[in-house]
Design a protein around this motif. Structure first.
Motif, mmCIF file in Angstrom:
data_model
loop_
_atom_site.group_PDB
_atom_site.id
_atom_site.type_symbol
_atom_site.label_atom_id
_atom_site.label_comp_id
_atom_site.label_asym_id
_atom_site.label_seq_id
_atom_site.Cartn_x
_atom_site.Cartn_y
_atom_site.Cartn_z
ATOM 1 N N PRO A 24 11.458 7.342 -25.854
ATOM 2 C CA PRO A 24 11.758 6.159 -25.038
ATOM 3 C C PRO A 24 11.101 6.129 -23.704
ATOM 4 O O PRO A 24 10.967 5.164 -23.093
ATOM 5 C CB PRO A 24 13.205 6.166 -24.908
ATOM 6 N N TYR A 25 10.496 7.190 -23.154
ATOM 7 C CA TYR A 25 9.661 7.336 -22.094
ATOM 8 C C TYR A 25 8.392 7.318 -22.239
ATOM 9 O O TYR A 25 7.470 7.757 -21.300
ATOM 10 C CB TYR A 25 10.148 8.501 -21.429
ATOM 11 N N TRP A 26 7.721 7.086 -23.544
ATOM 12 C CA TRP A 26 6.407 7.053 -23.585
ATOM 13 C C TRP A 26 5.798 5.689 -23.241
ATOM 14 O O TRP A 26 4.508 5.710 -22.717
ATOM 15 C CB TRP A 26 5.858 7.334 -25.242
ATOM 16 N N TYR A 27 6.448 4.585 -23.358
ATOM 17 C CA TYR A 27 5.985 3.468 -22.798
ATOM 18 C C TYR A 27 4.567 3.288 -23.514
ATOM 19 O O TYR A 27 4.217 2.910 -24.640
ATOM 20 C CB TYR A 27 6.117 3.251 -21.483
ATOM 21 N N THR A 28 3.509 2.953 -22.724
ATOM 22 C CA THR A 28 2.383 2.465 -23.232
ATOM 23 C C THR A 28 1.320 3.747 -22.763
ATOM 24 O O THR A 28 0.973 3.908 -21.406
ATOM 25 C CB THR A 28 1.758 1.059 -22.509
ATOM 26 N N TYR A 29 1.092 4.558 -23.608
ATOM 27 C CA TYR A 29 0.071 5.736 -23.306
ATOM 28 C C TYR A 29 0.688 6.428 -22.291
ATOM 29 O O TYR A 29 -0.061 7.167 -21.337
ATOM 30 C CB TYR A 29 -1.322 5.286 -23.082
ATOM 31 N N GLY A 30 1.951 6.668 -22.349
ATOM 32 C CA GLY A 30 2.698 7.538 -21.227
ATOM 33 C C GLY A 30 2.958 6.820 -19.987
ATOM 34 O O GLY A 30 3.256 7.484 -19.010
ATOM 35 N N VAL A 31 2.479 5.702 -19.510
ATOM 36 C CA VAL A 31 2.733 4.929 -18.555
ATOM 37 C C VAL A 31 3.460 3.514 -18.739
ATOM 38 O O VAL A 31 3.087 2.683 -19.326
ATOM 39 C CB VAL A 31 1.205 4.692 -18.096
ATOM 40 N N ASN A 32 4.516 3.272 -17.789
ATOM 41 C CA ASN A 32 5.072 2.274 -18.100
ATOM 42 C C ASN A 32 4.560 1.186 -16.791
ATOM 43 O O ASN A 32 4.625 1.426 -15.663
ATOM 44 C CB ASN A 32 6.919 2.404 -17.508
ATOM 45 N N TRP A 33 3.875 0.164 -17.418
ATOM 46 C CA TRP A 33 3.133 -0.680 -16.525
ATOM 47 C C TRP A 33 4.099 -1.499 -15.713
ATOM 48 O O TRP A 33 3.617 -2.107 -14.773
ATOM 49 C CB TRP A 33 2.079 -1.596 -17.517
ATOM 50 N N ARG A 34 5.325 -1.875 -16.150
ATOM 51 C CA ARG A 34 6.456 -2.549 -15.263
ATOM 52 C C ARG A 34 6.672 -1.732 -14.166
ATOM 53 O O ARG A 34 6.656 -2.839 -13.276
ATOM 54 C CB ARG A 34 7.539 -2.647 -16.168
ATOM 55 N N ALA A 35 6.846 -0.678 -14.334
ATOM 56 C CA ALA A 35 7.243 0.072 -12.969
ATOM 57 C C ALA A 35 5.983 0.277 -12.258
ATOM 58 O O ALA A 35 6.132 -0.050 -10.765
ATOM 59 C CB ALA A 35 7.623 1.432 -13.244
ATOM 60 N N MET A 36 4.850 0.299 -12.449
ATOM 61 C CA MET A 36 3.583 0.177 -11.778
ATOM 62 C C MET A 36 3.426 -1.148 -11.190
ATOM 63 O O MET A 36 2.962 -1.311 -9.867
ATOM 64 C CB MET A 36 2.240 0.549 -12.595
ATOM 65 N N ALA A 37 3.488 -2.117 -11.807
ATOM 66 C CA ALA A 37 3.520 -3.463 -11.336
ATOM 67 C C ALA A 37 4.619 -3.647 -10.257
ATOM 68 O O ALA A 37 4.327 -4.262 -9.148
ATOM 69 C CB ALA A 37 3.669 -4.514 -12.457
ATOM 70 N N ALA A 38 5.789 -3.538 -10.562
ATOM 71 C CA ALA A 38 6.995 -3.460 -9.600
ATOM 72 C C ALA A 38 6.609 -2.502 -8.285
ATOM 73 O O ALA A 38 6.757 -3.097 -7.177
ATOM 74 C CB ALA A 38 8.022 -2.938 -10.029
ATOM 75 N N TYR A 39 5.841 -1.622 -8.308
ATOM 76 C CA TYR A 39 5.420 -0.584 -7.242
ATOM 77 C C TYR A 39 4.562 -1.445 -6.349
ATOM 78 O O TYR A 39 4.551 -1.425 -5.171
ATOM 79 C CB TYR A 39 4.806 0.486 -7.644
ATOM 80 N N VAL A 40 3.438 -2.178 -7.050
ATOM 81 C CA VAL A 40 2.479 -2.855 -6.354
ATOM 82 C C VAL A 40 2.899 -3.998 -5.674
ATOM 83 O O VAL A 40 2.786 -4.270 -4.496
ATOM 84 C CB VAL A 40 1.401 -3.191 -7.445
ATOM 85 N N VAL A 41 4.012 -4.796 -6.338
ATOM 86 C CA VAL A 41 4.632 -5.823 -5.551
ATOM 87 C C VAL A 41 5.574 -5.487 -4.541
ATOM 88 O O VAL A 41 5.403 -6.148 -3.368
ATOM 89 C CB VAL A 41 5.369 -6.681 -6.807
ATOM 90 N N GLY A 42 6.246 -4.438 -4.618
ATOM 91 C CA GLY A 42 7.165 -3.906 -3.634
ATOM 92 C C GLY A 42 6.403 -3.461 -2.200
ATOM 93 O O GLY A 42 6.456 -3.819 -1.121
ATOM 94 N N ALA A 43 5.079 -2.800 -2.422
ATOM 95 C CA ALA A 43 4.349 -2.306 -1.301
ATOM 96 C C ALA A 43 3.433 -3.583 -0.765
ATOM 97 O O ALA A 43 3.213 -3.671 0.451
ATOM 98 C CB ALA A 43 3.334 -1.287 -1.871
ATOM 99 N N GLY A 44 3.032 -4.300 -1.696
ATOM 100 C CA GLY A 44 2.387 -5.647 -1.147
ATOM 101 C C GLY A 44 3.114 -6.549 -0.309
ATOM 102 O O GLY A 44 2.673 -7.151 0.447
ATOM 103 N N VAL A 45 4.203 -6.765 -0.613
ATOM 104 C CA VAL A 45 5.089 -7.623 0.105
ATOM 105 C C VAL A 45 5.014 -7.317 1.631
ATOM 106 O O VAL A 45 4.989 -8.096 2.619
ATOM 107 C CB VAL A 45 6.779 -7.453 -0.079
ATOM 108 N N ASN A 46 4.953 -6.175 2.128
ATOM 109 C CA ASN A 46 4.976 -5.799 3.524
ATOM 110 C C ASN A 46 3.621 -5.004 4.116
ATOM 111 O O ASN A 46 3.336 -4.312 4.946
ATOM 112 C CB ASN A 46 5.806 -4.702 3.989
ATOM 113 N N PHE A 47 2.443 -5.349 2.946
ATOM 114 C CA PHE A 47 1.141 -4.838 3.218
ATOM 115 C C PHE A 47 0.485 -5.185 4.645
ATOM 116 O O PHE A 47 -0.297 -4.687 5.293
ATOM 117 C CB PHE A 47 0.069 -4.735 1.986
ATOM 118 N N ALA A 48 0.739 -6.551 4.900
ATOM 119 C CA ALA A 48 0.083 -6.950 6.112
ATOM 120 C C ALA A 48 0.884 -6.490 7.189
ATOM 121 O O ALA A 48 0.168 -6.099 8.343
ATOM 122 C CB ALA A 48 0.309 -8.626 5.954
ATOM 123 N N GLY A 49 1.993 -6.031 7.211
ATOM 124 C CA GLY A 49 2.802 -5.348 8.350
ATOM 125 C C GLY A 49 2.189 -4.008 8.636
ATOM 126 O O GLY A 49 2.092 -3.412 9.541
#
Length: 567
Positions: A432-457
């Motif tokens: 269940p933790y293989w996702y796509t070639y061992g990477v869960n792109w959903r978590a990566m996308a969420a990480y980018v969104v979370g960091a991007g919200v405050n990147f200007a600051g």
């Protein structure tokens, strides 16, 4: 007879088995006999851990912005209280499943995707190890100065931007060497260091307070002095420093599982975090602010680094009494800094770095890598001024809390408290933790969104100008907004485009495994040594209490059975 050259063994012992690239003995759940941290250990741990000169620096730094002593103390207390709740809930997986941060990340980011949050955390740990090594080096220098007066007259060849002079650098490398020596002690035996460190710090703290107040002629108006800023400016500074205190501990919140995995019982860490962490920081901040404020009364200038203050007292009062007192205080501070380097920085970094290549990197080798990186990043420039220090600790939070947001949603909402350990140590595509070639792109996308919200600051905080005041002030709340944005994005992606662990546990109640169930997966199990599939919990061959049929649901992934535990 010829000379034979034997190549050193590069492969780590304990890496044999099914997946050499994903596991060794250090990454597996901690065996029961090594879970030695009880309720009192966690309570004392935080009173020991935060008792460092590095934590005094934050309290003294606040005064440079014009707020009062009590404003700064309350900012720190409530900030640390706030972050302690995140530490408890994010470290829960460690106390239940006895795995560290790198393995914990595999559930949400994927078997190989976890390398990215692990890299983030290891970088943060190495930088903080540098900060504590700098302060430890300053402590060692004061000890040397008290013994050898000539060291203060060594020519300085370090740039003005450096927090350390050439003489201080001698102390830096001596302290760095002492920290490396301490790492030869096995991790389960580090428990004794906790109790010894608390005694050393309390005594040195009392000594520093007494010496500072004696030099300044008493407290005077130190504790009653009013803030130099007023109105909305003061309010925003209070808000900023309260949240900054919380953000500064984002490293603790992110990798709380690294030390909670040592818990004897899963409830032991809870009160130790919620009570011990804010209260210990309250006391440390109070001491730091009193000492910093007294320096202004003594010399007419605010000295926010207590070691700089101590060295000035020693320099201007170089007699036997002051020399002895300064040396004893500095020795206590040295041990305190060494403890923090080992427990708060090198240990988490060791967990993280070893997980990147467990076949070749053991915990000891990872410790060595961390110690080398500590020197390479030149941390003496980081503490060159208060503004640099504040900018650093308030900026890196957006990257760590983007990770925390994903981890919390995955553990409590998506996985419902279940981590299938059997699949967290394999790159088998059926897991269940293989996702796509061992990477869960959903978590990566969420990480980018979370960091991007405050990147200007983030850019503004690091010196890029031209942003609106609203952007600047919104960054004060960055650790909250970043975590929420990342967590919400991850939840939406995981449910709208369902991932495997969401489908497995959808509609089920929250239920964590019992201690007996976790024991099936600990290091040394026969199935792991043979490279096979783990036995069904409660079935034949497993030394666990029998379970009713309706308490266990065996689901299959492409025909391979994996146990899913039900409430």
């Amino acid at each position: 007879m010829g000379i034979r050259f034997r190549m050193p063994r590069l492969e780590v012992e304990g890496a044999e088995g099914r997946e050499k690239s994903l596991e060794n003995d250090d990454l597996l759940p901690i065996p029961e006999h090594n879970r030695t941290w009880n309720f009192w250990t966690f309570n004392i741990f935080w009173f020991s851990a935060v008792g460092t000169v590095a934590n005094w620096l934050g309290g003294g730094t606040f005064l440079t912005y014009g707020i009062s002593v009590w404003d700064g103390i309350l900012c720190n207390f409530f900030g640390y209280l706030l972050i302690s709740f995140f530490m408890v809930i994010n470290g829960r997986a460690g106390s239940v499943y006895h795995v560290g941060f790198p393995v914990y990340c595999r559930s949400s980011f994927g078997i190989y995707g976890s390398f990215w949050p692990v890299f983030n955390r290891s970088l943060s740990a190495c930088v903080w190890n540098g900060v504590n090594t700098v302060t430890g080096g300053q402590c060692v220098y004061i000890v040397l100065h008290a013994i050898f007066p000539s060291i203060a007259h060594l020519p300085n060849h370090m740039p003005k931007a450096s927090a350390l002079s050439s003489a201080n650098m001698i102390g830096f490398f001596i302290f760095w060497f002492l920290t490396g020596c301490a790492l030869f002690l096995s991790v389960p035996k580090w428990r004794i260091l906790i109790h010894a460190k608390l005694v050393a710090y309390v005594l040195s703290c009392i000594g520093m307070l007494a010496l500072a107040l004696h030099t300044s002629g008493g407290v005077g108006d130190t504790l009653t002095a009013k803030a130099k800023v007023h109105g909305s400016e003061r309010v925003w500074l209070i808000v900023r420093f309260t949240l900054l205190a919380a953000a500064g501990c984002s490293t603790f919140a992110s990798n709380a599982s690294d030390w909670q995995r040592n818990a004897t019982h899963r409830k032991d860490p809870i009160l130790g975090q919620i009570f011990g962490f804010p209260m210990s920081n309250f006391i440390t901040t109070l001491c730091g602010l009193i000492v910093a404020a007294s320096s202004e009364r003594a010399y007419g200038k605010l000295i926010w680094n207590p070691l700089t203050y101590l060295d000035r007292i020693l320099t201007e009062n170089y007699n036997a009494k002051t020399r002895a007192g300064a040396a004893i205080i500095a020795i206590g501070f040295t041990y305190s800094a060494l403890f923090s380097c080992v427990f708060e920085n090198v240990l988490p970094a060791g967990n993280d770095i070893s997980s990147l290549a467990p076949k070749y990197i053991s915990m000891k080798r990872a410790f060595a890598i961390c110690m080398m990186v500590t020197v390479v990043i030149c941390p003496w420039y980081l503490l060159g001024s208060a503004s640099i220090f504040v900018s650093f600790i308030s900026s890196y939070q957006i990257f760590l809390f983007a990770i925390i947001g994903v981890l919390l949603v995955d553990y409590y909402i998506i996985s419902k408290g279940r981590l299938d350990l059997a699949w967290m140590y394999t790159a088998d595509k059926r897991g269940p933790y293989w996702y796509t070639y061992g990477v869960n792109w959903r978590a990566m996308a969420a990480y980018v969104v979370g960091a991007g919200v405050n990147f200007a600051g983030f850019l503004n905080n690091m010196g890029v100008k031209g942003f609106h005041t609203g952007v600047v002030r919104s960054f004060y709340f960055a650790f909250i907004t970043t975590g929420c944005a990342a967590g919400l994005t991850y939840y939406l992606l995981a449910t709208l485009i369902p991932q495997e662990n969401y489908k497995l546990y959808k509609g089920q109640k929250f239920r964590e495994w019992t201690e007996e169930e976790v024991e099936v997966y600990v290091a040394g199990s026969e199935w792991r040594r043979n490279g096979g599939v783990p036995p069904v919990i409660g079935g034949s061959g497993a030394e666990t209490p029998e379970m009713e049929d309706d308490e266990r649901d065996e689901k299959k992934i492409d025909g391979v059975a994996t146990t899913v535990l039900e409430a």
